[in-house]
Design a protein around this motif. Structure first.
Motif, PDB file in Angstrom:
ATOM      1  N   LEU A  81       0.723  -1.128   0.185  1.00  0.00           N
ATOM      2  CA  LEU A  81       0.079   0.060   0.018  1.00  0.00           C
ATOM      3  C   LEU A  81       0.864   1.158   0.000  1.00  0.00           C
ATOM      4  O   LEU A  81       0.591   2.162  -0.735  1.00  0.00           O
ATOM      5  CB  LEU A  81      -0.921   0.049   1.170  1.00  0.00           C
ATOM      6  N   THR A  82       1.937   1.113   0.747  1.00  0.00           N
ATOM      7  CA  THR A  82       2.775   2.556   0.839  1.00  0.00           C
ATOM      8  C   THR A  82       3.383   2.667  -0.321  1.00  0.00           C
ATOM      9  O   THR A  82       3.608   3.870  -0.803  1.00  0.00           O
ATOM     10  CB  THR A  82       3.904   2.167   1.869  1.00  0.00           C
ATOM     11  N   VAL A  83       3.974   1.842  -0.959  1.00  0.00           N
ATOM     12  CA  VAL A  83       4.684   2.018  -2.167  1.00  0.00           C
ATOM     13  C   VAL A  83       3.728   2.288  -3.438  1.00  0.00           C
ATOM     14  O   VAL A  83       4.186   3.178  -4.409  1.00  0.00           O
ATOM     15  CB  VAL A  83       5.738   1.060  -2.827  1.00  0.00           C
ATOM     16  N   GLU A  84       2.592   1.821  -3.339  1.00  0.00           N
ATOM     17  CA  GLU A  84       1.646   1.987  -4.465  1.00  0.00           C
ATOM     18  C   GLU A  84       1.110   3.646  -4.414  1.00  0.00           C
ATOM     19  O   GLU A  84       1.128   4.068  -5.370  1.00  0.00           O
ATOM     20  CB  GLU A  84       0.272   1.198  -4.456  1.00  0.00           C
ATOM     21  N   ARG A 129      16.064   1.029  -6.521  1.00  0.00           N
ATOM     22  CA  ARG A 129      16.123   0.871  -8.038  1.00  0.00           C
ATOM     23  C   ARG A 129      15.005   0.411  -8.702  1.00  0.00           C
ATOM     24  O   ARG A 129      14.431   0.632  -9.701  1.00  0.00           O
ATOM     25  CB  ARG A 129      17.268   0.032  -8.388  1.00  0.00           C
ATOM     26  N   MET A 130      14.600  -0.678  -8.087  1.00  0.00           N
ATOM     27  CA  MET A 130      13.224  -1.454  -8.551  1.00  0.00           C
ATOM     28  C   MET A 130      12.264  -0.784  -8.568  1.00  0.00           C
ATOM     29  O   MET A 130      11.526  -0.775  -9.741  1.00  0.00           O
ATOM     30  CB  MET A 130      12.929  -2.831  -7.569  1.00  0.00           C
ATOM     31  N   LEU A 131      11.826   0.277  -7.467  1.00  0.00           N
ATOM     32  CA  LEU A 131      10.628   0.924  -7.470  1.00  0.00           C
ATOM     33  C   LEU A 131      10.686   1.987  -8.488  1.00  0.00           C
ATOM     34  O   LEU A 131       9.688   2.035  -9.248  1.00  0.00           O
ATOM     35  CB  LEU A 131      10.449   1.732  -6.179  1.00  0.00           C
ATOM     36  N   THR A 132      11.733   2.574  -8.358  1.00  0.00           N
ATOM     37  CA  THR A 132      12.277   3.607  -9.758  1.00  0.00           C
ATOM     38  C   THR A 132      11.819   2.890 -11.118  1.00  0.00           C
ATOM     39  O   THR A 132      11.328   3.704 -11.988  1.00  0.00           O
ATOM     40  CB  THR A 132      13.602   4.270  -9.689  1.00  0.00           C
ATOM     41  N   ALA A 133      12.198   1.792 -11.088  1.00  0.00           N
ATOM     42  CA  ALA A 133      12.140   1.058 -12.552  1.00  0.00           C
ATOM     43  C   ALA A 133      10.592   0.683 -13.023  1.00  0.00           C
ATOM     44  O   ALA A 133      10.492  -0.086 -13.938  1.00  0.00           O
ATOM     45  CB  ALA A 133      13.115   0.168 -12.617  1.00  0.00           C
ATOM     46  N   ALA A 157      11.880   3.945   1.271  1.00  0.00           N
ATOM     47  CA  ALA A 157      12.192   3.730  -0.037  1.00  0.00           C
ATOM     48  C   ALA A 157      11.273   4.154  -0.814  1.00  0.00           C
ATOM     49  O   ALA A 157      11.749   4.526  -2.173  1.00  0.00           O
ATOM     50  CB  ALA A 157      12.215   1.966  -0.134  1.00  0.00           C
ATOM     51  N   SER A 158      10.111   4.364  -0.560  1.00  0.00           N
ATOM     52  CA  SER A 158       8.856   4.734  -1.533  1.00  0.00           C
ATOM     53  C   SER A 158       9.282   6.293  -1.655  1.00  0.00           C
ATOM     54  O   SER A 158       9.198   6.859  -3.007  1.00  0.00           O
ATOM     55  CB  SER A 158       7.642   4.742  -0.812  1.00  0.00           C
ATOM     56  N   LYS A 159       9.620   6.968  -0.755  1.00  0.00           N
ATOM     57  CA  LYS A 159       9.915   8.413  -0.985  1.00  0.00           C
ATOM     58  C   LYS A 159      11.332   8.809  -1.754  1.00  0.00           C
ATOM     59  O   LYS A 159      11.316   9.589  -2.505  1.00  0.00           O
ATOM     60  CB  LYS A 159       9.976   9.179   0.493  1.00  0.00           C
ATOM     61  N   LEU A 160      12.063   7.794  -1.406  1.00  0.00           N
ATOM     62  CA  LEU A 160      13.495   7.817  -2.209  1.00  0.00           C
ATOM     63  C   LEU A 160      13.304   7.835  -3.679  1.00  0.00           C
ATOM     64  O   LEU A 160      13.746   8.588  -4.566  1.00  0.00           O
ATOM     65  CB  LEU A 160      14.563   6.947  -1.744  1.00  0.00           C
TER      66      LEU A 160
END
Ligand code: NAI
Length: 289
Positions: A81-84, A129-133, A157-160
């Motif tokens: 939820l956080t990263v989405e 890196r995975m989230l950014t991609a 990580a989500s904010k980065l």
């Protein structure tokens, strides 16, 4: 007067920014999961698509700016939820609304990052890196391996990821080159429902232990003033910047890490940027300098 979309408009800093814009006579299209012009769940793909469609309809072709304040704090078991919300709730909407922002000629965008980006330890670089991609699935799996640290690591990580995405995009032809100024606001602890929940949770002790040199928390109204500045013509000369407003925590924890000289490994990138300058934004005429 302008037309602005504000996500997270029902609470905290998004609400304060929306109120501040309305007080100045602007039209605000609020987006939130409740009490908003556009009610949508930014944690799902379909919710984000619904939000985009509804905003486009209300914008009618032009947006003078956007504020991305919808966000979810660190909650154990809610890493996905956080990263989405914190990543895709910004990147998907921003990409979809680029034509409306470009149509304004000098639109401004403020994305809420966080000072957790520079003050949270044990954040796996691979997950960022995975989230950014766009590999949300892989990143969430990796973050969950952090065990009791999975929640704070996922939030940071989500904010980065969203901060790096914004900085990389902001300086390109599609954004700066299209007259759109995209920048990040990185607050420290600000007394909103999000922070109050964190303080009341099992991690409250940890949140309280973070040093804030000015010895008080921020207020949503203070941050709304920074948003207004970043939406104003004062931000014409700003792209991809991170404005940290955190009572001094980052400076206390990382006094010598930034600013820092360009590392040698970045020289090839700098040389490439110099070679591409006419495309990437060289100022045409230096005659006044
Ligand atoms: P808040 O909890 O008061 O407001 C966040 C808003 O986002 C709420 O209205 C909520 O309904 C909305 N939202 C959450 N999930 C959503 C979803 N799935 N779909 C649609 N809307 C959703 O939070 P606050 O404190 O005002 O935070 C604003 C931004 O600032 C967030 O991105 C947060 O991560 C960031 N931030 C907050 C800090 C703080 O201390 N309050 C510190 C650093 C960053």
């Amino acid at each position: 007067m302008g037309k602005y979309v504000v996500t997270g408009s029902a609470s905290g800093m998004g609400h304060a920014a929306a109120e501040r814009l309305r007080a100045d006579g602007h039209e605000v299209i609020g987006v939130d999961q409740r009490d908003a012009d556009v009610v949508a769940d930014l944690s799902t793909k379909s919710g984000r698509s619904d939000a985009v469609r509804a905003v486009m309809k209300l914008a009618d072709g032009v947006l003078d700016g956007a504020v991305f304040a919808a966000g979810v704090g660190a909650h154990a078991g809610k890493e996905r939820l956080t990263v989405e919300v914190n990543v895709l709730g910004v990147t998907e909407l921003l990409m979809a609304l680029q034509p409306e922002l470009a149509a304004a000629g000098n639109a401004k965008v403020v994305v809420f990052g966080s000072n957790s980006t520079t003050s949270t330890p044990f954040v796996p670089r691979r997950a960022i890196r995975m989230l950014t991609a766009g590999d949300t699935e892989g990143a969430v799996k990796l973050l969950r391996r952090r065990g009791p640290l999975a929640a704070p690591a996922s939030y940071a990580a989500s904010k980065l990821a969203v901060s790096r995405w914004v900085r990389a995009k902001a300086v390109t032809q599609q954004w700066a080159g299209s007259g759109i100024r995209v920048n990040l606001l990185a607050p420290g602890p600000v007394l909103t429902p999000l922070l109050r929940d964190q303080l009341a949770s099992s991690s409250g002790k940890h949140v309280r232990s973070y040093p804030v040199p000015v010895r008080e928390y921020g207020t949503p109204e203070q941050l709304a003033e920074w948003v207004m500045m970043m939406l104003s013509p004062a931000a014409d000369f700003m792209a991809g910047s991170v404005i940290t407003v955190d009572g001094g925590t980052e400076a206390l924890l990382r006094p010598n890490d930034w600013p820092s000289p360009l590392p040698v490994r970045r020289v090839p990138r700098m040389l490439a940027a110099l070679r591409n300058a006419p495309r990437s934004g060289q100022v045409a005429d230096y005659s006044d300098v």
